[in-house]
Write a protein that holds these residues in place. Structure first.
Motif: not given
Length: 139
Positions: A55-63, A68-70, A126-128
């Motif tokens: 959930q954190t990964f999905f909603n975070t902009r990674h630079g 993903c949520a965009s 792991g991210e997937k």
């Protein structure tokens, strides 16, 4: 040409029809499931996917400009919209879209494409697994 020998295109078509007739219809409709995808990527990562990290990964902009949520929304249980093109996107969470994560080729294609857009690289196993654990947890 030998009159008893069928042209290659006819022989190939006959073989394809024979295989299709013996293949279960469900195998043609879907070759995997969301749970199987989660298991696959968890195995590749060497640890089970974690929904909270996902959930954190999905909603975070990674630079980059997008997360993903965009495009898929927060939570990704309704129809999304591509942030750049405006194209409609089906719900990503499997409980809200029975076709989600049922075609291995599409899963691989979209993970590769979307991870590149969000991270400027491919996602790790792991991210997937984490993202799939999150998406599979949504009810």
């Amino acid at each position: 040409m030998n009159p008893r020998k069928k042209p290659p295109c006819v022989a190939g078509l006959a073989l394809a029809l024979l295989i299709a007739a013996q293949w279960p219809a469900t195998a043609l409709a879907a070759d995997t499931s969301p749970a199987a995808q989660l298991q696959h990527w968890s195995t590749q990562a060497g640890s089970p996917g974690n929904a909270q990290r996902g959930q954190t990964f999905f909603n975070t902009r990674h630079g980059a400009e997008w997360s993903c949520a965009s495009c898929h929304g927060t939570p990704p249980t309704a129809q999304g919209k591509h942030a750049n093109t405006g194209k409609s996107i089906s719900p990503l969470a499997p409980a809200f879209n029975p076709k989600a994560f049922t075609d291995t080729a599409k899963v691989d294609k979209w993970f590769r494409r979307n991870c590149n857009d969000v991270l400027s690289r491919e996602c790790s196993a792991g991210e997937k697994a984490d993202v799939l654990a999150y998406l599979n947890s949504l009810k």
